[in-house]
Write an enzyme that holds these catalytic residues in place. Structure first.
Site, short mmCIF file in Angstrom:
data_model
loop_
_atom_site.label_atom_id
_atom_site.label_comp_id
_atom_site.label_asym_id
_atom_site.label_seq_id
_atom_site.Cartn_x
_atom_site.Cartn_y
_atom_site.Cartn_z
N MET A 255 -0.48 -16.82 18.92
CA MET A 255 -1.52 -17.03 18.04
C MET A 255 -1.44 -15.65 17.20
O MET A 255 -2.61 -15.37 16.38
CB MET A 255 -2.68 -17.24 18.51
CG MET A 255 -2.58 -18.87 19.08
SD MET A 255 -4.08 -19.66 19.40
CE MET A 255 -4.90 -18.44 20.76
N VAL B 67 2.62 -8.72 31.23
CA VAL B 67 2.57 -7.41 31.13
C VAL B 67 1.08 -6.77 30.88
O VAL B 67 0.14 -7.38 30.46
CB VAL B 67 3.19 -7.37 29.51
CG1 VAL B 67 3.44 -5.80 29.00
CG2 VAL B 67 4.56 -7.74 29.41
N HIS C 193 3.69 -10.25 23.90
CA HIS C 193 4.38 -11.23 23.21
C HIS C 193 5.99 -10.87 23.23
O HIS C 193 6.84 -11.27 23.17
CB HIS C 193 3.71 -11.39 21.96
CG HIS C 193 2.29 -11.92 21.74
ND1 HIS C 193 1.36 -11.04 21.40
CD2 HIS C 193 1.93 -13.20 21.95
CE1 HIS C 193 0.24 -11.83 21.55
NE2 HIS C 193 0.50 -13.10 21.93
P1 AMP Z 1 -1.19 -16.23 22.76
O1 AMP Z 1 -0.98 -15.47 21.36
O2 AMP Z 1 -2.32 -15.40 23.50
O3 AMP Z 1 -1.44 -17.71 22.44
O4 AMP Z 1 0.17 -15.94 23.65
C1 AMP Z 1 1.16 -16.60 23.41
C2 AMP Z 1 2.24 -16.41 24.66
O5 AMP Z 1 2.17 -14.92 24.85
C3 AMP Z 1 1.58 -17.33 25.87
O6 AMP Z 1 2.76 -17.90 26.18
C4 AMP Z 1 1.06 -16.37 26.63
O7 AMP Z 1 0.99 -16.57 27.85
C5 AMP Z 1 2.03 -15.18 26.32
N1 AMP Z 1 1.27 -13.75 26.67
C6 AMP Z 1 -0.10 -13.44 26.27
N2 AMP Z 1 -0.33 -12.23 27.04
C7 AMP Z 1 0.60 -12.01 27.68
C8 AMP Z 1 0.99 -10.77 28.63
N3 AMP Z 1 0.10 -9.80 28.90
N4 AMP Z 1 1.88 -10.88 29.12
C9 AMP Z 1 2.91 -11.74 29.15
N5 AMP Z 1 2.89 -12.74 28.18
C10 AMP Z 1 1.62 -12.82 27.49
#
Ligand code: AMP
Length: 280
Positions: free
Chosen positions: A30, A178, A37
């Site tokens: 997003m 992370v 990411h």
């Molecule tokens: P989002 O943009 O929050 O929808 O996340 C996109 C993807 O990044 C999803 O698969 C999340 O689980 C992953 N993600 C978000 N934060 C982290 C993090 N701290 N470490 C690893 N993956 C992450």
């Protein structure tokens, strides 16, 4: 890196790649990109022939309108960050492109415990909207692999089941969480915290670690209560839930279970909703 804003352009490009025998890794996001990411993009670019990253703030998965409206938007910086990776395509659709027939009437394939506990209770409709957008993406891109973060524990479990039912040619690759040096999981929402709030956000990982260290000493309900208490004791922190579950089934664990557990938690810090998890 190419940028596609239409479904037609994205679909055509992906089809051409598949016809040429190239595997596609897909990383849905997003936006407001951070190292979490990037830690999904990196393995995709080394493990697959082509990598597609999407940035789409999906309206159907927000149960609070204000959360959707206030979702951080750092597109210009995100594009620069992606140019430093080996991403082949940034897919940047509008809600109208994604949902030309409107957003209603979707019938999600995955239900049961994995959608109904924890996040399922506290964000009604969230997982339906998430399934809706992921199923649509998978139909357009047809990747060999979708890269998901471990942090969103129920989300990747649901996507695994969704793929099995609706996109059997796509495998889910789950990547570790992370964290910052103080243990706080990276999240786009952290951008909305004040410096003080950002420091207080350590309560989530502290509560998870406290529970992990005490497994076997007290009943699970008591450990959950103590974890909630710990988060609540910090100014500006309002926990929503803390659940200890079997990590494979998400069922309540047997009373004497000490392995294969996961702690799941959500806590509002300065009104910003953060989630985290840890396997025990
Ligand atoms: P989002 O943009 O929050 O929808 O996340 C996109 C993807 O990044 C999803 O698969 C999340 O689980 C992953 N993600 C978000 N934060 C982290 C993090 N701290 N470490 C690893 N993956 C992450």
């Amino acid at each position: 890196m190419r940028i596609f804003k239409t479904v037609a352009a994205m679909r055509d490009w992906a089809g051409t790649q598949r016809d040429a025998g190239r595997s596609i890794g897909f990383v849905p996001t997003m936006g407001a990109l951070h190292r979490g990411h990037l830690s999904l993009i990196e393995p995709s670019t080394t493990e697959r022939d082509r990598t597609v990253v999407s940035i789409f703030v999906n309206p159907t998965q927000f149960n609070r309108r204000e959360d959707y409206d206030n979702y951080p938007d750092t597109l210009r910086r995100d594009v620069w960050d992606l140019l430093d990776t080996k991403t082949d395509v940034l897919f940047l659709p509008t809600p109208e492109e994604m949902y030309p027939d409107g957003q209603d009437g979707y019938d999600p394939p995955v239900s049961g415990l994995v959608t109904s506990i924890a996040e399922g209770v506290h964000r009604p409709g969230h997982f339906d909207g998430m399934q809706q957008v992921i199923e649509r993406f998978l139909g357009i891109i047809q990747p060999s692999h979708i890269y998901m973060g471990f942090k969103d524990y129920q989300q990747w479990m649901i996507v695994e089941q969704l793929c099995a039912k609706r996109a059997p040619n796509t495998a889910v690759r789950v990547c570790p969480t992370v964290r910052e040096d103080d243990g706080v999981a990276l999240s786009s929402r952290n951008l909305r915290l004040s410096p003080v709030g950002r420091k207080r956000a350590t309560v989530l990982i502290e509560a998870l670690q406290m529970a992990r260290e005490s497994i076997g000493t007290e009943p699970f309900a008591e450990l959950e209560r103590q974890a909630m208490e710990h988060m609540r004791s910090q100014r500006g922190c309002e926990p929503e839930y803390f659940e200890i579950r079997d990590r494979h089934t998400l069922a309540e664990p047997a009373p004497d279970q000490v392995d294969d557990l996961v702690g799941l938690t959500a806590c509002n810090v300065e009104g910003i909703r953060l989630i985290d998890c840890l396997v025990f």
